[in-house]
Structures are given as C-alpha cells and as structure tokens.
Design a protein around this motif. Structure first.
Motif, PDB file in Angstrom:
ATOM      1  N   ILE A 157      11.882   8.712   8.805  1.00 17.52           N
ATOM      2  CA  ILE A 157      11.608   7.590   8.506  1.00 17.52           C
ATOM      3  C   ILE A 157      11.952   6.737   9.895  1.00 17.52           C
ATOM      4  N   SER A 158      12.948   6.758  10.376  1.00 21.02           N
ATOM      5  CA  SER A 158      13.384   6.001  11.589  1.00 21.02           C
ATOM      6  C   SER A 158      12.523   6.150  12.825  1.00 21.02           C
ATOM      7  N   MET A 159      11.736   7.413  13.166  1.00 18.49           N
ATOM      8  CA  MET A 159      10.858   7.477  13.944  1.00 18.49           C
ATOM      9  C   MET A 159       9.349   6.833  13.768  1.00 18.49           C
ATOM     10  N   LEU A 160       9.080   7.049  12.326  1.00 20.60           N
ATOM     11  CA  LEU A 160       7.868   6.587  12.046  1.00 20.60           C
ATOM     12  C   LEU A 160       7.779   5.008  12.248  1.00 20.60           C
ATOM     13  N   PHE A 161       9.069   4.455  11.961  1.00 22.62           N
ATOM     14  CA  PHE A 161       9.024   2.684  12.294  1.00 22.62           C
ATOM     15  C   PHE A 161       9.314   2.380  13.495  1.00 22.62           C
TER      16      PHE A 161
ATOM     17  N   GLY B 158       4.522   9.362  16.836  1.00 24.32           N
ATOM     18  CA  GLY B 158       3.192   9.021  17.034  1.00 24.32           C
ATOM     19  C   GLY B 158       2.548   8.416  15.955  1.00 24.32           C
ATOM     20  N   VAL B 159       2.802   8.996  14.644  1.00 25.46           N
ATOM     21  CA  VAL B 159       1.920   8.622  13.426  1.00 25.46           C
ATOM     22  C   VAL B 159       2.143   7.126  13.281  1.00 25.46           C
ATOM     23  N   GLY B 160       3.467   6.598  13.365  1.00 22.03           N
ATOM     24  CA  GLY B 160       3.887   5.311  13.464  1.00 22.03           C
ATOM     25  C   GLY B 160       2.964   4.504  14.558  1.00 22.03           C
TER      26      GLY B 160
ATOM     27  N   MET C 126       6.087  -6.752  11.992  1.00 22.49           N
ATOM     28  CA  MET C 126       7.409  -6.273  12.701  1.00 22.49           C
ATOM     29  C   MET C 126       8.416  -6.367  11.681  1.00 22.49           C
ATOM     30  N   ILE C 127       8.565  -7.505  11.123  1.00 23.01           N
ATOM     31  CA  ILE C 127       9.604  -7.798  10.167  1.00 23.01           C
ATOM     32  C   ILE C 127       9.592  -6.514   8.918  1.00 23.01           C
ATOM     33  N   PHE C 128       8.413  -6.183   8.565  1.00 20.98           N
ATOM     34  CA  PHE C 128       8.090  -5.280   7.540  1.00 20.98           C
ATOM     35  C   PHE C 128       8.719  -3.551   8.080  1.00 20.98           C
ATOM     36  N   ALA C 129       8.461  -3.328   9.358  1.00 27.45           N
ATOM     37  CA  ALA C 129       8.960  -2.388  10.082  1.00 27.45           C
ATOM     38  C   ALA C 129      10.445  -2.138   9.941  1.00 27.45           C
ATOM     39  N   ILE C 130      11.105  -3.092  10.380  1.00 28.95           N
ATOM     40  CA  ILE C 130      12.723  -3.237  10.349  1.00 28.95           C
ATOM     41  C   ILE C 130      13.413  -3.216   9.011  1.00 28.95           C
ATOM     42  N   VAL C 131      12.765  -4.121   8.288  1.00 31.87           N
ATOM     43  CA  VAL C 131      13.399  -4.149   6.748  1.00 31.87           C
ATOM     44  C   VAL C 131      13.010  -3.012   6.090  1.00 31.87           C
ATOM     45  N   VAL C 132      12.110  -2.276   6.122  1.00 26.39           N
ATOM     46  CA  VAL C 132      11.750  -1.254   5.290  1.00 26.39           C
ATOM     47  C   VAL C 132      12.354   0.015   5.743  1.00 26.39           C
ATOM     48  N   MET C 133      12.294   0.023   6.948  1.00 28.81           N
ATOM     49  CA  MET C 133      13.276   1.516   7.584  1.00 28.81           C
ATOM     50  C   MET C 133      14.726   1.174   7.281  1.00 28.81           C
TER      51      MET C 133
ATOM     52  N   VAL D  90       2.776   8.242   3.070  1.00 33.09           N
ATOM     53  CA  VAL D  90       3.680   8.890   4.165  1.00 33.09           C
ATOM     54  C   VAL D  90       5.209   8.407   3.978  1.00 33.09           C
ATOM     55  N   LEU D  91       5.162   7.287   3.558  1.00 33.89           N
ATOM     56  CA  LEU D  91       6.722   6.923   3.254  1.00 33.89           C
ATOM     57  C   LEU D  91       7.409   7.725   1.946  1.00 33.89           C
ATOM     58  N   GLY D  92       6.468   7.869   0.952  1.00 33.10           N
ATOM     59  CA  GLY D  92       6.772   8.570  -0.144  1.00 33.10           C
ATOM     60  C   GLY D  92       7.082  10.007  -0.025  1.00 33.10           C
TER      61      GLY D  92
END
Length: 392
Positions: free
Chosen positions: A247-251, A108-110, A226-233, A376-378
């Motif tokens: 992390i997976s659910m966030l992205f 939900g946060v993502g 979209m690219i950011f979400a996939i690559v960073v995840m 959030v990521l950190g």
C-alpha cells in the motif's frame, strides 16, 4: 571408453531427468502464449526463461549460496572469510525473498494509475470490494478440499484478485513452495481476462442493463488526488499494517505522479525502475518452477482454483452493481462491476468493449477505472489481512 564416459559424466547430460523434458514442453507452451498470443509477455517471457534455467542441470550452480568461513581468534573475535561468492541468481532472487520486487512493482503501478475516476465516483469502491469475494471464496474452497493448508489456501485465494505482484508477495510469505505455480496461474489468468470475463458478464446481465449510460464524471483536481493518496494510505496502513509494503509504495508512486514537480521521478518509476524489476521478478519466479515442485498434483488444483477465483470475482462485482441499482437513482452499468478485479487497465477495457457491443456510443472506460483501481487496493488489503492472521 572410460575416458569418454568420464567426459559425459562431467557434463550436464548425465544429470538430465525425464521430468525436466516435461517441463521444457510446459515452458514452450508459456513462451508460445507470451510471444505468439501476446498473453502478458512482459512477465511470461522472463518467467519462462527463468523456468528453463530451473530445469537444466545448472540449477544448483546458478543458485549456489555464498560460502563463508568463520574463524574464532584467541581474543574471542569472529572473522569472516569469503570462500565462494555464490551464483548470480542467488542474489537476484533475494529481491523476492526479502520482499523487495513486488513493492517496487506497486510503486510503478501507482505512478501509472489515475485515481481520479474513483474519487469522482466513490461508490465504485464498493464494486472493487465486492470483487474481492473471489479471494475469500477460493480460500474456503481450497481449505475445504483438504489438499492445502490454511497458508497455502490464502496464497491461492489471492489469485482471484488478478494481481500478480500481490500473489507473489503473499505466496512468498505464506507458501513459498507454491510460488511458481501461483505466479504462473495469476499471470496466465490475468492475460486471459478478455476471454474469461465476457461470458460471465453477459450471463449475469440483460441487454437493457448493458445499455445503461452513466453520468459524466466530474474533473478531479490535483490537490484532491494528492490528499486522497496521503489520507487513504494512512487509513489503510492503520487498518491493515501488514499490507504496508504494498500500500505504501502504491501511494508513494501515485503521489509523485500527481504533485506535478517530480517529473523525472515519475518517468523513472513508470519506465526504468518497473521494467528492470519486472525482468528480475519474472526470472526469480521462473527459478521457483523446478520440476520437483511444479510437477505435482497440487499444481493442477491451483490452476483449477485460480479460474474459479476469477469467475467468482467477476460475478461478484457485476451482482453488486445490480444490487446498488435497486437503491440508486443514478444507475450503474453492471458491466463495470467486473472491473473490480485488479487487472489494470485490462479489466476496464473489457467493460468498455462489452458495453459498446450493446451500445456503440456508450463509453464506460473511465467509469470502469474506478472499481478497477479500487480492486488494486482491495486485493492488497486482503493480502495484508491473510498475512496478519496466518503469517505468525
């Protein structure tokens, strides 16, 4: 008289303890903060009500585990017979025990988060990273106190990330006996971000620094997001696999937000799913606040370490921004460094408010969202690190 005494013994009044009454007072304070002061009401209200159930004599009834009878037949087959289905809240609390609720909250946060400001100004990632120093400093402080194990210290340290679901996730993994105290501390201090952070921000900056105006952020395209979400995840999961559930659910939530073709899924993640899970998560956490676990000297220690964690995290982000300005032509307003904690978007709003006190025409909100989402990521990566190292 014997009949009256038998009736009283069959009620819950005979099982009341003075410790339960003390907990009722604490619960009353939490309800006051949530309802009257509106401090994180969406979480503190269900947590308070769950805590009330935990401190009534019905606790064992509503949390009763299912009773199953196993029978071995002559042929060697094992059959199961359900004798008692168990209490309602036994099943609800499995959402935390089985690590389901916190990752769903992250989805939900993502779905609610725009990573555009971070993509537009990637150096603010360093501010989010610096704020995580509060987590590790508190971890070492808790270990150094001698009152907590390494696992408990790690769970307490995550409070400094200002991320309630992550705190609950790590506490359930490493220190379930402290889950109630850690969750209450995390959400209480998150609600107090507008009170805790400003004095630290003003102490570490001067008026000239607070008036710094930052360059406007460029517009970030949907494709970039979209690219950011996939690559960073993928990168984060390769670096810290233990953080995968969060992390997976966030992205996943963020990708369904940004692709533009899954509006119904976005609305569900942003509203129905996160709201239902929030109720169940809060009730489950409250049920962990039984007097036998909460009325403990360690609880006061957790509350004290929690405030230390917030102060250090806030100060670390501000100091990192000041250091970056020594080597940068495009100056960063140090106030946005405080947003490196994960309280989205409250910490970013605090940066905005403090900035406008110095310069009413300065707008820092979108700039502060960069370190805010980086935080959030950190905190999720820090959680994964502790779980990988200490989770066995």
């Amino acid at each position: 008289m014997d009949s009256i005494n038998d009736v009283l013994q069959s009620t819950g009044f005979a099982q009341l303890h003075w410790q339960m009454v003390v907990m009722w007072v604490i619960i009353g304070v939490l309800i006051y903060l949530a309802v009257v002061k509106q401090f994180e009401p969406l979480l503190l209200v269900p947590i308070s009500l769950g805590a009330l159930l935990a401190n009534l004599p019905i606790h064992d009834v509503i949390l009763q585990a299912p009773e199953i009878q196993y029978t071995l037949s002559e042929s060697g087959e094992i059959s199961r017979t359900l004798i008692s289905p168990g209490g309602l809240f036994y099943y609800i609390q499995q959402g935390v025990s089985l690590e389901i609720f916190p990752p769903l909250i992250f989805m939900g946060v993502g779905a609610l988060t725009d990573f555009g400001p971070l993509i537009a100004n990637p150096r603010t990632l360093l501010l989010g990273a610096a704020a995580q120093f509060g987590i590790f400093a508190t971890f070492f402080a808790a270990v150094g106190s001698g009152a907590f194990t390494l696992e408990q210290a790690a769970a307490i340290g995550i409070i400094g990330g200002a991320d309630g679901p992550t705190s609950i996730f790590v506490a359930n993994k490493l220190a379930p006996e402290l889950l109630g105290a850690i969750a209450v501390a995390a959400y209480s201090y998150m609600a107090l971000v507008p009170v805790i952070q400003p004095p630290v921000m003003r102490f570490l900056t001067n008026e000239k620094e607070r008036k710094i105006r930052m360059q406007s952020l460029r517009k970030v395209s949907k494709t970039e997001k979209m690219i950011f979400a996939i690559v960073v995840m993928a990168f984060c999961l390769l670096v810290v696999p233990a953080a995968a559930p969060l992390i997976s659910m966030l992205f996943i939530g963020n990708f369904i937000r940004e692709n533009g073709v899954t509006e119904r899924l976005v609305r569900a993640a942003q509203n129905e799913i996160i709201n239902v899970v929030t109720i169940f998560l809060g009730l489950t956490v409250g049920l962990k606040m039984g007097w036998d676990k909460f009325l403990d000297p360690k609880t006061l220690g957790i509350l004290a370490l929690g405030i230390v964690a917030f102060v250090i995290a806030t100060g670390s982000g501000v100091i990192m921004a000041k250091l970056m300005n020594l080597f940068s032509k495009n100056k960063i307003n140090p106030l946005i460094g405080s947003a490196g904690v994960s309280a989205v978007p409250m910490a970013a709003r605090v940066s905005q408010v403090e900035g406008q006190k110095a310069d009413p025409d300065n707008f820092l909100l979108m700039h502060a969202m960069g370190p805010n989402v980086a935080g959030v990521l950190g905190s999720a990566l820090a959680a994964g690190y502790f779980i990988a190292i200490l989770g066995g």
